[in-house]
Design an enzyme around this catalytic site. Structure first.
Site, PDB file in Angstrom:
ATOM      1  N   SER A 120     -10.839   9.339  23.504  1.00  0.00           N
ATOM      2  CA  SER A 120     -10.376   8.231  23.720  1.00  0.00           C
ATOM      3  C   SER A 120     -10.963   7.504  24.905  1.00  0.00           C
ATOM      4  O   SER A 120     -10.735   6.096  25.067  1.00  0.00           O
ATOM      5  CB  SER A 120      -8.960   8.015  23.772  1.00  0.00           C
ATOM      6  OG  SER A 120      -8.437   9.012  24.762  1.00  0.00           O
ATOM      7  N   HIS A 141     -13.467   8.152  16.988  1.00  0.00           N
ATOM      8  CA  HIS A 141     -12.310   7.871  17.456  1.00  0.00           C
ATOM      9  C   HIS A 141     -11.060   7.203  16.642  1.00  0.00           C
ATOM     10  O   HIS A 141     -11.324   6.424  15.922  1.00  0.00           O
ATOM     11  CB  HIS A 141     -12.514   6.593  18.467  1.00  0.00           C
ATOM     12  CG  HIS A 141     -11.211   6.430  19.444  1.00  0.00           C
ATOM     13  ND1 HIS A 141     -11.091   5.353  20.053  1.00  0.00           N
ATOM     14  CD2 HIS A 141     -10.217   7.434  19.631  1.00  0.00           C
ATOM     15  CE1 HIS A 141      -9.788   5.250  20.648  1.00  0.00           C
ATOM     16  NE2 HIS A 141      -9.375   6.407  20.483  1.00  0.00           N
ATOM     17  N   GLU A 153     -13.371   4.169  15.263  1.00  0.00           N
ATOM     18  CA  GLU A 153     -14.240   3.660  16.181  1.00  0.00           C
ATOM     19  C   GLU A 153     -15.558   4.360  16.194  1.00  0.00           C
ATOM     20  O   GLU A 153     -15.269   5.561  16.876  1.00  0.00           O
ATOM     21  CB  GLU A 153     -13.517   3.044  17.475  1.00  0.00           C
ATOM     22  CG  GLU A 153     -14.253   2.213  18.414  1.00  0.00           C
ATOM     23  CD  GLU A 153     -13.478   1.904  19.663  1.00  0.00           C
ATOM     24  OE1 GLU A 153     -12.332   2.855  20.053  1.00  0.00           O
ATOM     25  OE2 GLU A 153     -13.536   1.092  20.339  1.00  0.00           O
ATOM     26  N   ASN A 191      -9.595   0.821  23.628  1.00  0.00           N
ATOM     27  CA  ASN A 191      -9.040   1.155  24.757  1.00  0.00           C
ATOM     28  C   ASN A 191      -9.336   0.335  26.040  1.00  0.00           C
ATOM     29  O   ASN A 191      -8.513   0.466  27.059  1.00  0.00           O
ATOM     30  CB  ASN A 191      -9.060   2.680  24.953  1.00  0.00           C
ATOM     31  CG  ASN A 191      -7.988   3.567  23.994  1.00  0.00           C
ATOM     32  OD1 ASN A 191      -7.215   2.878  23.386  1.00  0.00           O
ATOM     33  ND2 ASN A 191      -8.486   4.715  24.014  1.00  0.00           N
TER      34      ASN A 191
END
Ligand code: CAA
Length: 293
Positions: A120, A141, A153, A191
């Protein structure tokens, strides 16, 4: 290049979800973990999740059996990857553990195999450099809960080939996910936004501005989020949030990403959110009960 066999490293929250969606799409999957009890738990979660669909008539018992039949739980890392076309890693977010694992995978996996990390936040380029095939290394991801969330992602490292991106876009589409392609940066795109936003909600609690339930209610109803930010923080895992925040501060050399002291204190106390039974909410009863701070 056609992907047929996928090795998923890690049978935890993300790994079992990834194994499930890959097997459901027809791939032969080996799901590897370091202890049989993690594999058994991961398989039980996959079975339970598939059976949710049975009640809603979105999947037949035969399809469930076929899907489960395509997943082999395995302990030996070399065995898991030896005939894989794609290795998807979802092991804990520890840089040394990831680098050591990738070195071992690189030696054991076929030369054509693509290596994808579900990290992440950790650098794709750094992990790719631990292997002899940085052109075949990529970030993939996923989002929790993997069977439900529609996005993958995709992260391009410094040396990732465009042809590798294309294969991963195709696999993502085959497992029913839409994609965005981003260049490597700490936290990538999602994130980069999510972790500071959730931290800000923790600051609101730390500063006594709102209660846990009111902050969640405010954002759920005011911004139409499916979960309030503190429920989501508990869902993601407070240790994961703290890890990513500290990583951002180290990588960006910018204190604006610093974690709230309350978050650090909770992690030190073992309050990791839903997975430990306690975080911003207490999960020991039938319904989550907000904690007071
Ligand atoms: N596994 C599989 N399916 C699940 C599930 C799980 N853990 N939890 C819920 N579902 C399914 C349900 O069966 C239900 O399916 P149908 O609509 O087909 O009936 C559907 O999801 C909705 O579930 P519910 O009605 O029970 O509850 P809900 O409407 O509140 O949705 C949710 C649950 C999908 C989790 C929703 O609250 C949500 O989207 N929350 C935000 C999740 C999120 O932001 N995830 C990303 C976290 S960040 C991350 O993962 C990346 C990182 O690096 C930190």
């Amino acid at each position: 290049m056609e992907i047929k066999k996928i090795a998923v490293l890690g049978a935890g929250q993300m790994g079992n979800g990834i194994a499930q969606v890959c097997a459901r799409a027809g791939y032969e999957v080996k799901m590897r973990d370091i202890d049989q009890k993690f594999i058994d738990k991961g398989m039980a979660i996959i079975k339970k999740n598939l059976e949710r669909g049975l009640k809603k008539e979105r999947i037949t018992q035969e399809e469930i059996d076929e899907t489960l039949g395509r997943i082999e739980g395995i302990l030996d890392l070399k065995e898991a990857v030896k005939d894989a076309d794609l290795v998807i890693e979802a092991i804990p977010e520890m840089v040394k553990l990831k680098l050591d694992t990738w070195k071992e995978v690189d030696e054991a996996a076929p030369k054509h195999a693509i290596l994808a990390s579900n990290t992440s936040s950790i650098s794709i380029t750094q992990m790719a450099a631990a292997t002899d095939r940085p052109n075949l290394f990529i970030g993939m991801h996923f989002f929790n809960p993997v069977p439900v969330m529609g996005l993958v992602e995709i992260i391009k490292g410094q040396a990732t080939d465009d042809s590798t991106v294309k294969v991963i876009e195709d696999v993502s589409s085959k497992i029913g996910k839409d994609t965005v392609l981003v260049n490597e940066a700490p936290g990538f795109a999602v994130n980069r936004l999510l972790v500071p936003a959730l931290n800000e909600a923790v600051y609101v609690i730390q500063e006594g501005i709102a209660t846990v339930e009111d902050m969640d209610k405010a954002i759920k109803m005011g911004l139409n989020w499916p979960m309030g930010p503190l429920t989501l923080a508990d869902f993601v895992g407070l240790d994961t949030m703290l890890y990513i925040s500290d990583y951002f501060v180290d990588e960006f050399k910018d204190s604006k990403y610093r974690a709230p002291a309350l978050l650090r204190k909770m992690v030190r106390a073992g309050w990791l959110g839903r997975k430990s039974g306690k975080g911003f909410y207490d999960y020991s009863g039938e319904k989550p009960v907000p904690n007071r701070f």
